[in-house]
Design an enzyme around this catalytic site. Sequence first.
Site, PDB file in Angstrom:
ATOM      1  N   ASN A   1      -1.637   7.079  -2.548  1.00 27.62           N
ATOM      2  CA  ASN A   1      -2.848   6.914  -1.748  1.00 27.62           C
ATOM      3  C   ASN A   1      -3.699   5.757  -2.265  1.00 27.62           C
ATOM      4  OD1 ASN A   1      -4.622   7.641   0.340  1.00 27.62           O
ATOM      5  ND2 ASN A   1      -5.889   8.865  -1.023  1.00 27.62           N
ATOM      6  N   ASN A   2      -3.006   4.662  -2.564  1.00 29.49           N
ATOM      7  CA  ASN A   2      -3.713   3.514  -3.121  1.00 29.49           C
ATOM      8  C   ASN A   2      -2.857   2.265  -2.931  1.00 29.49           C
ATOM      9  OD1 ASN A   2      -5.686   2.070  -4.426  1.00 29.49           O
ATOM     10  ND2 ASN A   2      -5.341   2.945  -6.451  1.00 29.49           N
TER      11      ASN A   2
ATOM     12  N   HIS B   1       0.861  -1.179   0.000  1.00 25.76           N
ATOM     13  CA  HIS B   1       0.000   0.000   0.000  1.00 25.76           C
ATOM     14  C   HIS B   1       0.900   1.232   0.000  1.00 25.76           C
ATOM     15  CE1 HIS B   1      -3.795   2.189   0.723  1.00 25.76           C
ATOM     16  NE2 HIS B   1      -2.989   3.068   1.297  1.00 25.76           N
ATOM     17  N   CYS B   2       0.779   2.038  -1.040  1.00 27.66           N
ATOM     18  CA  CYS B   2       1.695   3.159  -1.231  1.00 27.66           C
ATOM     19  C   CYS B   2       1.034   4.477  -0.819  1.00 27.66           C
ATOM     20  CB  CYS B   2       2.135   3.237  -2.691  1.00 27.66           C
ATOM     21  SG  CYS B   2       3.309   4.573  -3.011  1.00 27.66           S
ATOM     22  N   PRO B   3       1.549   5.149   0.217  1.00 27.16           N
ATOM     23  CA  PRO B   3       0.964   6.435   0.610  1.00 27.16           C
ATOM     24  C   PRO B   3       1.179   7.521  -0.435  1.00 27.16           C
ATOM     25  CG  PRO B   3       2.963   6.002   1.857  1.00 27.16           C
ATOM     26  CD  PRO B   3       2.667   4.750   1.096  1.00 27.16           C
TER      27      PRO B   3
END
Length: 660
Positions: free
Chosen positions: A422-423, A417-419
């Site tokens: 945001n997804n 999950h990549c901040p």
Amino acid sequence: PATIFSAAQRGDNALITHLISTSRATASDRDEEGITPLHWAAINAHVATCKLLIDMGADIDSLGGDLVASPLQWAARNGHLYVMHTLLSHGADPTICDAQGFNTLHLTVHSSAVMPLVLLLQHPSFASISSLDSPDSQGHTPLMWAAYQGDAISVDLLLAHGADVHRSDAAGLTPMHWAVVKGNRLCIRKLALTGADLWAKEEGGKTPRDLAVELKSIASYSKALSDVGFEEDGRKRSKPLGEWQTKYCIMVTPFLSFGLMFSTLNVLPWFTGIPLVLGEFFGMHHVITRVLLDPKELESMHKSNYFLAVVSGSIVWVGWEWTRKLVYYTPGMAYWNLLFAISFLLCGWNLFRAATLEPGYAPRPTNETDRRNTVASLINDGRLNGMNYCVACMARRPLRSKHCRHCNRCVARHDHHCPWVNNCIGVNNHRQFMVFIASLVVGITTFDYLVYQYYVSNAPPYIPKVTSSCILPASICGATDFDGFLFSCMLWATLQLTWTSVLLIAHSWQISRQMTTLEVSNLGRYGYMGGKAGSSMSSQTSFMEARAEAMRTNSVVSGQQGSDAGLDDGNDASSAGGNTGSSHGHKHGSLLGALGGTGNWILSIVGLDLYTKGKAGEGLKKASRSQNPFDQGIVVNCQDFWTRGRALGVRYEQLYDVPS
């Protein structure tokens, strides 16, 4: 002499068949305590023996023992999933109550066994809310027991199937009261999110908060409510803006703040500009995390578009400076400018796509019938466990997928999950993410070169003034004196090369090996495609015998190690499957601990924490020799990545078996 009861305990089917065929025993015999052979086979997890006894006429709902319980209840107390399935499929009644007033659902919740509870909740006997909330002799429902035990997964399952959060027992205690008794934050949080009455009073007039104060669990109660946006007294915390207004303000704030910071460094000398810029950065962070977002809400920053706004604002400023200055004042750099323009467009578009595309969610059952059929299919195949079934989604879990707690969905070929986008990064947007990272690295490198040519071509020779405070080399002082705004923008962009380059190299290697970041990080702990999956049918069979053997082995090992206990005072918490206080090499309040926590936070933000925590290092070592059934060579692996599974002929969102 051997009896049918001892044979059932051992799972000796041949002896049972001989005793019954020679009329020396029957399948319905009872011992002196009224216990049947089926009881003994059920508690010892002998699935085949249970089937044999049932086929030979055993009373499937016979009651016996001190608790006057059925074989199904004996199996439920120990969480024997496949014994329960065998008995239920042959017509066992899960609503029978024992001498304590517990039915099979109560006892399954008592065992805290997840998959048996999943199985039981699909049974028609618990299809209605009234049966799901069936009370025991003191009015306690299964949800109350789960909350009292602090079993958040069971609480979640029961709530998802419609258990009543407002039901009260004979003393007027609701599930929230019982969760407070245990003091489990996760249970309190889930009940509050489902709409539990925080002002409900038991017969003594005490609310859950009053009970928390009395039992000294008020800290857990307050924090749990705070995590989901409630005040301690149960009031919902208000926010200054609506959801969409908040997202818009967060997207704009970093862009405006970076412009202000770059202007500050352009106008002021370094000894006043740098402290002021740090203050401006802190102000931006404070406004977003403390004003626009709720700082008390659980992971509010990670769930927001804050980091996406930071990277988007940075890209816009780089593009603005190139459009306004570099493209006009770098003569003879047409190809470099074209390369930057292509990189910039690819970067911006693929960032947008990676952030907005569905990452590849695994399908969920559309109705109750589909959900029951899914569970039935898995249990019949002996595969109802955590690797094949997602409890949170109540759906079959595809291979190489993972349930993301931020997205609350199972993501096919989950990477991380990549901040920054945001997804989640999964099968459907991993390609866009890679193009974004690659074009970002190329774009920043090209931008740096164009900025260098811009200063070489346009900046006049640096002549220090009497009041000059620049302590850097003359060339850099000349550049900052000529255009400090552009120089600051370039430094900020170049800083991003540190983590994006590592990320690009790591992901390129993983793609070539047909692995994801999650798989690499887990390889050292579980092996390829392994994990804490729960029990299979084969692993549960003859459970009691296996446990007794394990206990004997452990006692021997403990005796051998007792004399050597002082030789090694280290503790490998990860290998033990949990964390122990003695395994920490520092105190949490120390400076070293604080620095370590900060470092871990930074690694989690840039997406590199999965390579450093747990046994990720061992996973990287094993990656070169692991048996990866999906690895078809670099060329095919890259094709599979780019075509989202078409090169291997699979659809990862619905991949439940390793392709042949």
